[in-house]
Design an enzyme around this catalytic site. Structure first.
Site, PDB file in Angstrom:
ATOM      1  CG  ASP A  17      -5.871  -5.344  -6.012  1.00  0.00           C
ATOM      2  OD1 ASP A  17      -5.928  -7.126  -5.843  1.00  0.00           O
ATOM      3  OD2 ASP A  17      -5.486  -4.911  -4.793  1.00  0.00           O
TER       4      ASP A  17
ATOM      5  CE1 TYR B  58      -3.977   1.683   0.432  1.00  0.00           C
ATOM      6  CE2 TYR B  58      -3.645   2.096   2.903  1.00  0.00           C
ATOM      7  CZ  TYR B  58      -4.291   1.732   1.738  1.00  0.00           C
ATOM      8  OH  TYR B  58      -5.723   2.929   1.475  1.00  0.00           O
TER       9      TYR B  58
ATOM     10  CG  HIS C 111      -4.105   4.673  -2.958  1.00  0.00           C
ATOM     11  ND1 HIS C 111      -5.422   4.071  -4.266  1.00  0.00           N
ATOM     12  CD2 HIS C 111      -4.015   2.409  -2.146  1.00  0.00           C
ATOM     13  CE1 HIS C 111      -5.979   2.884  -3.655  1.00  0.00           C
ATOM     14  NE2 HIS C 111      -5.247   2.251  -3.060  1.00  0.00           N
TER      15      HIS C 111
ATOM     16  CD  GLU D 295      -1.426  -3.038  -6.211  1.00  0.00           C
ATOM     17  OE1 GLU D 295      -0.884  -3.274  -6.304  1.00  0.00           O
ATOM     18  OE2 GLU D 295      -2.700  -3.305  -5.941  1.00  0.00           O
TER      19      GLU D 295
END
Ligand code: CA
Length: 400
Positions: A218, A112, A117, A186
């Site tokens: 994803d 992450y 984001h 990603e």
């Protein structure tokens, strides 16, 4: 009679010139899958090019397990073999082959690592929290363990998942097809050689363990995710499918793409500190039904691949050949750099226009394609191919 040969020439501005040479697994009709590289619009069979059985395999795992020195050696051998006459039997037009999942995915972890984001999702998922980032976020690369068995290669259709959902205003949870199906643009990092139990990978040596980079979508069911994720993190909202590109771009091909990561403040703990922190200057684009809707910049990522791998193993957890860790959604500071539709449309409240129609989340029949490129030597750029997926209608669990 000597076997026929061919001289291959690829223009310098091709995304798949001799500066790239990604690895993949291909097959011809009626034949088993084998390892190849892409050179221009051709797939080159590496077993036939190098007379090496390591590549007469349906995955890259055996080659990756041979380690960093061998990756350097083989890359040099491929470049010199392609500069000479190439056996004709090793050369296949890209249009004639089927591309497969290039490696057997061992464990899969998703991070992450984008501050933009994480902050946007914090504002959307926890609008009443005092800070968009959780208190741990700038101290460690947050991640969760995902499902390797549902990692699929580009071109595989994505069936809309069923699941439980409950909006805050709903009196009780309901079960049905996800109505907030989303993407996450990603990059995935493929571990070539892992570490034994109890022996963490030093952050300065992570580069020797990372074989290469793939595009990674994803797919995320936001309604399932929002209801299930507290307090243990994503599970069924993510595990139904993740799409990778068929080509693994070797980290060795990305020397010119290495750049400093954004400054990390507060300073990280010593096990995450690199002498020269490096990230990658890779530009992504996301196409939704044929229209580019966002261009996420990997260069803006806060946590680097080396830091993610060091963190993944610092407790002594082993990694294996074929392990895949993904960066998390790549989002830049600008709206048109956001790598997920939930961010791009601000939770579905600010639709984007796709093909003349206002859109928020994915509809059945939608197709999403990720692409990316990175600087190579001189004025060249190298390509990552694509990660493509089309949404099929949900299949009722009682019918299947
Ligand atoms: Ca993700």
């Amino acid at each position: 009679m000597p076997a026929p040969t061919v001289h291959l020439s690829v223009p310098e501005d091709d995304l798949f010139g001799s500066h790239n040479l990604p690895y993949g697994v291909y097959s011809l009709p009626g034949q088993g899958p084998r390892v190849g590289t892409r050179f221009g619009d051709h797939v080159i069979d590496l077993g036939a090019l190098l007379h090496d059985d390591t590549f007469a395999r349906p995955s890259l795992n055996e080659f990756m397990a041979q380690g960093h020195e061998r990756w350097v050696e083989i890359r040099a051998a491929i470049r010199s073999a392609l500069a000479a006459e190439v056996p004709q039997e090793a050369v296949h037009p890209l249009a004639d082959v089927t591309l497969h999942l290039p490696f057997e995915v061992a464990d899969y972890v998703d991070f992450y690592a984008s501050e933009h984001h994480a902050a946007n999702l914090g504002r959307l998922f926890r609008p009443d929290a005092p800070q968009p980032l959780m208190p741990n976020w700038k101290h460690l690369p947050v991640g969760y363990h995902g499902r390797s068995a549902s990692v699929v290669v580009s071109g595989t259709d994505i069936v809309r998942p069923f699941g439980q959902r409950k909006a805050p205003s709903d009196p009780a949870p309901v079960f049905g097809p996800s109505v907030r199906l989303d993407i996450e643009a990603e990059l995935g990092f493929v571990v070539g050689t892992g570490n034994p139990l109890g022996r963490p990978i030093d952050v300065e040596r992570a580069e020797e363990h990372i074989f290469g980079v793939v595009l990674f979508n994803d797919w995320s069911a936001r309604d399932i995710q929002a209801w299930e994720y507290v307090p243990l993190g994503p599970n069924l909202g993510k595990s139904f499918a993740s799409t990778v590109s068929p080509w693994v771009v070797p980290l060795l091909a990305l020397r010119e793409a290495k750049i400093a990561t954004p400054r990390q403040d507060p300073p990280v703990l010593p096990y995450l500190a690199l002498e020269e922190p490096w990230g990658l200057d890779i530009d992504l684009e996301v196409e939704w039904n044929g229209q580019v809707v966002t261009r996420p910049p990997y260069a803006a990522m806060y946590w680097s691949p080396a830091q993610m791998l060091a963190h993944l193993t610092v407790n002594g957890a082993p990694t294996r050949t074929g392990d895949l860790f993904a960066s998390g959604t790549i989002s830049g500071p600008d709206k048109e750099q956001r790598g997920a539709f939930i961010e791009l449309t601000w939770g579905g409240t600010e639709p984007v226009t796709v093909g003349g129609v206002p859109r928020t989340f994915l509809e059945d029949g939608d197709e999403v394609v990720l692409r990316a490129s990175a600087p190579g030597p001189g004025r060249t750029r190298l390509g990552f191919g694509e990660a493509r997926g089309r949404i099929l209608p949900a299949r009722d669990v009682k019918e299947s």
